[in-house]
Design an enzyme around this catalytic site. Structure first.
Site, short mmCIF file in Angstrom:
data_model
loop_
_atom_site.label_atom_id
_atom_site.label_comp_id
_atom_site.label_asym_id
_atom_site.label_seq_id
_atom_site.Cartn_x
_atom_site.Cartn_y
_atom_site.Cartn_z
CD GLU A 1 51.72 65.21 33.08
OE1 GLU A 1 51.75 64.03 32.94
OE2 GLU A 1 51.42 65.80 33.90
N GLY B 1 47.34 67.30 33.77
CA GLY B 1 48.04 66.39 32.86
C GLY B 1 47.86 64.96 33.37
#
Length: 720
Positions: free
Chosen positions: A235, A193
């Protein structure tokens, strides 16, 4: 024109992959390497980051003095999100169900509704923060049209991770109104990510503000699994200004701090080397301070919580004190503003519901009889509640699966139909030429010659593949040809227009031949003429390639025969404008032996359903390319009665201007070539003089140029 997106760049948090997905290793962070690269490209990024971080820190300190009421901690705020699924019709085009599971997990984690908080260890049992943040798929796109918050884009960018971090971040929706999440097959340095900090999204960075995720680390089903489920939670933490709990160092190296008071100093844990069940307390030698390895911002295989301090830091980004803080927090506060919830269709009043748009695709364009073809439902705009497939002449003939597997026992083009229902209505799509089934009865006869002067061959025997459905594609043309007007052309000079690849680098176009039965001879010769040029003035920018591939299973899988690039490819050299060859000097020829019959060779296609294809991979400086006079012919072999075996071969055959004779001699020998007509009369003779020992090749063009069409015999006289 190329967009120089990476001249300015911006700082990012690359994180993650805190959990393993399926049988994969944990994917870790590449922040330091990419941050250094971006700062090197644009040193002003570092100063911009420092200034923004100072303002953010002051804002957090002010809120800390005022208490929880300053950040309205009890208020549940909702953020509209959109998933941009960048795919190439592969498993990275994850299902709606998998994406919905990702949204569910986000909401559970940020609302402290995840069941695994029950297993948080005792020192942190009473330190689990509730962020009171929810996430909801938008129902109105930036143009006011209805959507289901999932934007599927067919593009090779899903595989392109070179030349910077954000190559696959295109099609952005206004980041002050939507949380953009791009889902791709690959990310730089093996990360799972990539998220943008608020301070990283200042100025030009706002263009690509959002999160990029690996497709197999998104949600907890489909191509992902429970191991990758918290990757997106991690994230989003970065997106709302959280650092890794060990700070900005490399994990498991130096004890560090994330500037949050209630997260203990830690080294962080690398799950590839330390099992979650045996996390040590390494930063306090007295082992009094227990490290928070269950934190979402760690790498351990057991994320289950944010702390109240982390919640405070995230909420501070969403509630700036004054207008001067707006840029520092990248306008994150606008995401949940009442006006924006109405504009994005998630306030319960303005929500829109689309009728579904039925769509689907097969995993193969050509197959052999009785070979499985997997069809995938690619319906957009609405979530499918019911689907029905129809496969005339297929087995099965119908299905309700999202990805049914079908086999065909008869050759030819096949038709498929998909009917879907959703909350917004019903839709049907039929593709009449969805897959071509080959067998020995449909194979083209060999010898085979195609001069591309008959346009009806395209779509019937010659198949054109344009994966991105853009304006560059193989097509017949009368603008150029080797012998006379007529060839097949790829208009690669038009790269960049109406495309999803931002700089043209990596577009693929495919031209597939008919099937051939090569089971009956020992060897065949594949031959073609080609002409290509480049717009690049420097060798470093000459990245185009033409790849010749062969398949012995009707196109189910492909082997590379030859790759043409740089000087081997650019027969026409440099052309600033669109290239059209004007004479034979701007063409090149290629021929190679391919094995048929029995035995083995580098290219063994001893099958009755062999196909070849040209796969062109573009660059930012592509120009047009042409192919003409494609031929498959049997190798003419002659066994000598001499003690030395001459091993004579002639190709291409039937004869063209590029035909050659190859032979071997065991010692320096005088060689004479004779071409005889059917009566045995010598039509043309050529004395080559004494040739050296070993393999020899002689151009036949000077001998055959004056001959009329017909059948001739070649003799090679070596030493009498």
């Amino acid at each position: 024109m190329k967009n120089n997106y990476f001249k300015w760049g911006f700082l990012v948090a690359m994180g993650l992959a805190t959990f393993v997905s399926k049988a994969q290793d944990h994917k870790l962070c590449g922040t330091d390497e990419h941050t250094k690269a971006l700062i090197q490209a644009d040193p002003s990024i570092l100063q911009r980051q420092i200034e923004s971080d100072k303002r953010l820190q002051k804002l957090i300190e002010n809120y800390a003095q005022k208490g929880a009421q300053a950040i309205d901690l009890d208020r549940v705020v909702t953020i509209p999100i959109v998933f941009h699924v960048i795919h190439q019709y592969g498993p990275e085009n994850i299902s709606d169900d998998q994406l919905l599971s990702a949204v569910r997990i986000l909401n559970e984690d940020f609302m402290k509704e995840n069941a695994d908080t029950a297993t948080v260890i005792a020192p942190f049992k009473n330190k689990i923060g509730k962020a009171n943040i929810k996430f909801e798929l938008a129902t109105i796109d930036p143009f006011g049209n209805c959507t289901n918050g999932i934007n599927r884009i067919a593009s090779l960018e899903t595989d392109l991770v070179r030349n910077g971090l954000y190559r696959a971040r295109f099609g952005v929706w206004n980041p002050s109104k939507y949380l953009n999440i791009w889902v791709t097959r690959l990310l730089p340095d093996g990360a799972a990510g990539i998220s943008t900090f608020p301070s990283s999204a200042v100025g030009p960075g706002s263009t690509f503000d959002g999160i990029s995720m690996l497709s197999n680390y998104t949600g907890d089903r489909g191509t992902s699994g429970p191991g990758g489920a918290r990757a997106l939670t991690h994230e989003v933490g970065h997106f709302l200004n959280l650092y890794h709990i060990w700070g900005n160092t490399e994990p498991a190296t130096v004890c560090g701090d994330d500037e949050v008071e209630d997260t203990p100093i830690t080294k962080g844990f690398n799950p590839n080397s330390i099992p979650c069940q045996s996390m040590p307390s390494v930063c306090d030698t007295n082992h009094v301070i227990v490290e928070n390895h269950q934190n979402y911002m760690d790498y351990a295989y057991c994320q289950q919580m944010y702390t109240p301090g982390q919640v405070f830091r995230m909420r501070a980004v969403l509630f700036p004190q004054n207008a001067s803080d707006s840029a520092a927090v990248a306008f994150r506060y606008n995401l949940f503003a009442d006006a924006n919830l109405a504009a994005t269709g998630i306030n319960g009043v303005t929500n829109k519901v689309c009728a579904p748009e039925a769509d689907f695709y097969p995993d193969k364009l050509t197959v052999c009889r009785n070979t499985a073809v997997v069809f995938t439902d690619n319906t957009t705009k609405n979530f499918v509640t019911e689907r029905t497939w129809s496969f005339p002449d297929g087995n099965p003939a119908s299905s309700t699966s999202r990805a049914p597997s079908v086999r065909y026992s008869t050759p030819g083009w096949k038709t498929a139909t998909l009917t879907v229902k959703g909350s917004g209505g019903q839709a049907t799509k039929t593709i009449t030429r969805v897959v071509f089934v080959s067998d020995e009865t449909t194979a083209a006869e060999v010898p085979y010659i195609q001069s591309f002067r008959n346009n009806s061959i395209f779509g019937e025997s010659w198949l054109i593949g344009n994966p991105e459905s853009n304006q560059t594609s193989w097509k017949p043309t009368e603008a150029a040809g080797y012998w006379d007007p007529g060839s097949v052309m790829l208009n690669a000079s038009e790269i960049g227009g109406g495309r999803t690849i931002v700089d043209g680098n990596g577009d693929v176009d495919i031209l597939t031949t008919p099937s051939f039965n090569l089971a009956g001879k020992a060897d065949y010769i594949l031959f073609f003429n080609y002409a290509a040029a480049t717009k690049a003035t420097s060798s470093v920018n000459m990245k185009d390639s033409l790849v010749l591939e062969g398949s012995a299973n009707c196109g189910g899988s492909w082997s590379t025969i030859k790759t043409f690039n740089k000087s081997l490819l650019y027969s026409g050299g440099y052309h600033e404008e669109g290239f059209t060859p004007q004479n034979k000097n701007e063409w090149k020829s290629f021929s190679t032996k391919v094995k048929g019959g029995t035995g083995a060779s580098a290219f063994d296609f001893a099958k009755d359903n062999v196909r070849f294809r040209f796969r062109y991979v573009s660059s930012s400086y592509s120009n047009n390319i042409y192919i003409d006079d494609f031929q498959i012919s049997s190798v003419t072999g002659i066994q000598s009665v001499l003690a030395a075996n001459l091993n004579v071969t002639v190709y291409p055959n039937p004869i063209t201007e590029e035909s050659v004779v190859e032979y071997q001699v065991g010692a320096p020998t005088e060689v004479v070539l004779n071409i005889l007509d059917v009566t045995g009369k010598v039509a043309v003779s050529k004395n080559l003089g004494v040739v050296s020992e070993g393999g020899q090749k002689e151009d036949l063009s000077t001998m055959t140029s004056t001959l009329r069409a017909g059948v001739y015999f070649l003799t090679v006289n070596a030493g009498g």
